[in-house]
Design a protein around this motif. Structure first.
Motif, PDB file in Angstrom:
ATOM      1  N   PHE A 188      56.584  61.979   8.839  1.00 16.33           N
ATOM      2  CA  PHE A 188      56.717  63.328   8.315  1.00 16.33           C
ATOM      3  C   PHE A 188      55.592  63.665   7.350  1.00 16.33           C
ATOM      4  O   PHE A 188      55.060  64.760   7.354  1.00 16.33           O
ATOM      5  CB  PHE A 188      58.064  63.489   7.603  1.00 16.33           C
ATOM      6  N   PHE A 204      52.593  80.781   8.015  1.00 14.35           N
ATOM      7  CA  PHE A 204      54.001  80.892   8.356  1.00 14.35           C
ATOM      8  C   PHE A 204      54.885  80.428   7.200  1.00 14.35           C
ATOM      9  O   PHE A 204      55.869  81.060   6.846  1.00 14.35           O
ATOM     10  CB  PHE A 204      54.307  80.076   9.598  1.00 14.35           C
TER      11      PHE A 204
ATOM     12  N   LEU B  44      58.391  64.230  20.850  1.00 14.13           N
ATOM     13  CA  LEU B  44      58.901  65.242  19.932  1.00 14.13           C
ATOM     14  C   LEU B  44      57.860  66.309  19.680  1.00 14.13           C
ATOM     15  O   LEU B  44      58.139  67.511  19.744  1.00 14.13           O
ATOM     16  CB  LEU B  44      59.282  64.579  18.607  1.00 14.13           C
ATOM     17  N   ILE B  45      56.692  65.864  19.412  1.00 10.50           N
ATOM     18  CA  ILE B  45      55.613  66.811  19.139  1.00 10.50           C
ATOM     19  C   ILE B  45      55.306  67.663  20.361  1.00 10.50           C
ATOM     20  O   ILE B  45      55.214  68.888  20.265  1.00 10.50           O
ATOM     21  CB  ILE B  45      54.341  66.058  18.701  1.00 10.50           C
ATOM     22  N   PHE B 166      64.972  61.052  16.919  1.00 10.51           N
ATOM     23  CA  PHE B 166      64.046  61.725  17.815  1.00 10.51           C
ATOM     24  C   PHE B 166      64.628  61.946  19.193  1.00 10.51           C
ATOM     25  O   PHE B 166      64.415  62.970  19.813  1.00 10.51           O
ATOM     26  CB  PHE B 166      62.770  60.912  17.916  1.00 10.51           C
ATOM     27  N   PHE B 188      54.977  77.307  15.258  1.00  7.54           N
ATOM     28  CA  PHE B 188      55.256  76.688  13.970  1.00  7.54           C
ATOM     29  C   PHE B 188      56.649  77.007  13.497  1.00  7.54           C
ATOM     30  O   PHE B 188      57.298  76.213  12.841  1.00  7.54           O
ATOM     31  CB  PHE B 188      54.228  77.142  12.948  1.00  7.54           C
ATOM     32  N   ALA B 189      57.069  78.185  13.847  1.00 16.14           N
ATOM     33  CA  ALA B 189      58.417  78.567  13.439  1.00 16.14           C
ATOM     34  C   ALA B 189      59.412  77.580  14.034  1.00 16.14           C
ATOM     35  O   ALA B 189      60.281  77.052  13.352  1.00 16.14           O
ATOM     36  CB  ALA B 189      58.730  79.974  13.925  1.00 16.14           C
ATOM     37  N   LEU B 191      58.821  74.600  15.295  1.00 17.49           N
ATOM     38  CA  LEU B 191      58.585  73.245  14.811  1.00 17.49           C
ATOM     39  C   LEU B 191      59.147  73.079  13.406  1.00 17.49           C
ATOM     40  O   LEU B 191      59.789  72.093  13.088  1.00 17.49           O
ATOM     41  CB  LEU B 191      57.071  72.971  14.790  1.00 17.49           C
ATOM     42  N   HIS B 192      58.853  74.060  12.649  1.00 15.21           N
ATOM     43  CA  HIS B 192      59.295  74.015  11.259  1.00 15.21           C
ATOM     44  C   HIS B 192      60.803  73.890  11.175  1.00 15.21           C
ATOM     45  O   HIS B 192      61.343  73.046  10.468  1.00 15.21           O
ATOM     46  CB  HIS B 192      58.833  75.301  10.559  1.00 15.21           C
ATOM     47  N   LEU B 195      61.949  70.502  12.490  1.00 13.55           N
ATOM     48  CA  LEU B 195      61.712  69.417  11.553  1.00 13.55           C
ATOM     49  C   LEU B 195      62.651  69.496  10.370  1.00 13.55           C
ATOM     50  O   LEU B 195      63.057  68.488   9.803  1.00 13.55           O
ATOM     51  CB  LEU B 195      60.254  69.463  11.076  1.00 13.55           C
ATOM     52  N   PHE B 198      65.743  67.605   9.957  1.00 10.19           N
ATOM     53  CA  PHE B 198      65.682  66.222   9.519  1.00 10.19           C
ATOM     54  C   PHE B 198      65.730  66.176   8.001  1.00 10.19           C
ATOM     55  O   PHE B 198      64.816  66.638   7.335  1.00 10.19           O
ATOM     56  CB  PHE B 198      64.359  65.572   9.943  1.00 10.19           C
ATOM     57  N   SER B 200      65.235  63.919   6.108  1.00  4.37           N
ATOM     58  CA  SER B 200      64.098  63.173   5.571  1.00  4.37           C
ATOM     59  C   SER B 200      62.855  64.045   5.488  1.00  4.37           C
ATOM     60  O   SER B 200      62.013  63.866   4.617  1.00  4.37           O
ATOM     61  CB  SER B 200      63.824  61.945   6.429  1.00  4.37           C
ATOM     62  N   PHE B 201      62.783  64.966   6.375  1.00  2.00           N
ATOM     63  CA  PHE B 201      61.632  65.852   6.346  1.00  2.00           C
ATOM     64  C   PHE B 201      61.725  66.797   5.157  1.00  2.00           C
ATOM     65  O   PHE B 201      60.768  67.023   4.427  1.00  2.00           O
ATOM     66  CB  PHE B 201      61.556  66.668   7.640  1.00  2.00           C
TER      67      PHE B 201
END
Lengths: 208, 208
Positions: A188, A204, B44-45, B166, B188-189, B191-192, B195, B198, B200-201
DNA sequence: TAACTATGAATGAAGG
DNA sequence: CCTTCATTCATAGTTA
């Protein structure tokens, strides 16, 4: 029932009519347009011609080749035409990529160092080790393109025959597959940092 | 360790002669070029990017993505290229099949109807079939649900065992949109938000 | 162990 | 020529 015989190189009606799928009917006159699957003998011939230097046969020659191939199975002029076109294109791209990756990591020598990892497009060496991002490869080969002298005529390029059924050098590498799996928060941390390198991402984030 | 090459699944269309480029003699050293096996993090990415709308990244972007993925294991541009192409293709195919089978029997819209041979496939998310125009409607991201509400038990903390997270994410429903480079922040929206599911993120973010 | 599944890697066929 | 799509081949992983 395959072989598209479009008489001319140019256009061809041919819309993949997306007919029904599945159901392996026993019906004769199969409407499903299956694509041409060149037989080994045909590939051998095509490959030979290509490697002999005739990488872009004129229409006339294409017809001749087709007639030759026809001895081993149904095939149309279009198939031959497409085959050369694709062969040319992919061969060049492969070459280009090879060169590029070779520039990035000179260590990889022709001998035997292929491994998993794939390449830029077609096959390319691994990427192993820590290859710093130095690669900003450019177009990397004058190649033939420049020679736009004679339209649709022989274009002897003497491709090194990077690959073909016969001169395929088997390359295998022991190599270890580093199963380096980072800890989640490390990931992360890294991901976050990486994403921040995208202006759009920062934008964003600040937007919310 | 011979790894016999006799598999012969599928291949072998009525080839006239005995000669096959794929199943031919592999008597030599194992030419087995192992194929790329994306790691969970890489998937995941990739999935995130795809689901963000960038279903067909241009070359430039592909390189970018590759560099990103490379942090988690060896990977080449070609792998990324192939991944997107296959993802796109299969997503579309599933879509078509879904629609086809839906047309055949609108009644059956199960999430899970295991059947041999010809049933519906695992669910792929809704895809407004290019309803066009305006309404982008939506915005409802597939993830949602459980994740956001409450700390749905993600025992991260552990330095290593958090890989299972994951696999959960990677199975989330994606949505397809036209193959255009959105050039926006949708990616990004998504992904953000993903993420952020998580803990942890989030923890990491608040830490910096 | 063999059949099956998911998916990486080609390659034929078009579109532009 | 280049890019993209559809189909096919090949195999790591899973299952009965």
């Amino acid at each position: 029932p395959a072989t598209s015989t479009m008489g001319d190189h140019g256009r061809d009606r041919n819309s993949s009519s997306t007919l029904d799928r599945s159901t392996a009917d026993r019906t004769e006159t199969e409407p499903v347009r299956t694509r041409w699957m060149p037989k080994p003998e045909q590939i051998l011939i095509l490959e030979s011609i290509f490697n002999s230097g005739m990488v872009n046969p004129p229409k006339e020659e294409t017809v001749r080749i087709r007639k030759l191939l026809q001895k081993f199975g149904a095939v149309g002029d279009a198939n031959v035409f497409y085959w050369f076109q694709n062969r040319r294109s992919r061969s060049r791209r492969r070459q280009r990529q090879l060169q590029a990756s070779l520039m990035a990591d000179p260590r990889a020598v022709p001998g035997v160092t292929q491994q998993a990892g794939g390449g830029v497009l077609p096959h390319e060496p691994p990427t192993s080790s820590s290859s710093s991002s130095t690669s900003s490869n450019n177009s990397s080969f004058p190649c033939s393109s420049s020679a736009s002298s004679s339209p649709s005529s022989y274009n002897f390029v003497m491709d090194d025959g990077s690959d073909d059924l016969f001169s395929m050098i088997s390359s295998q590498t022991p190599f270890m597959c580093s199963s380096h799996v980072p800890r989640s928060h490390h990931m992360f941390a890294w991901l976050h940092e990486t994403l921040n390198s995208f202006p759009s991402f920062r934008a964003f984030c600040s937007m919310t």
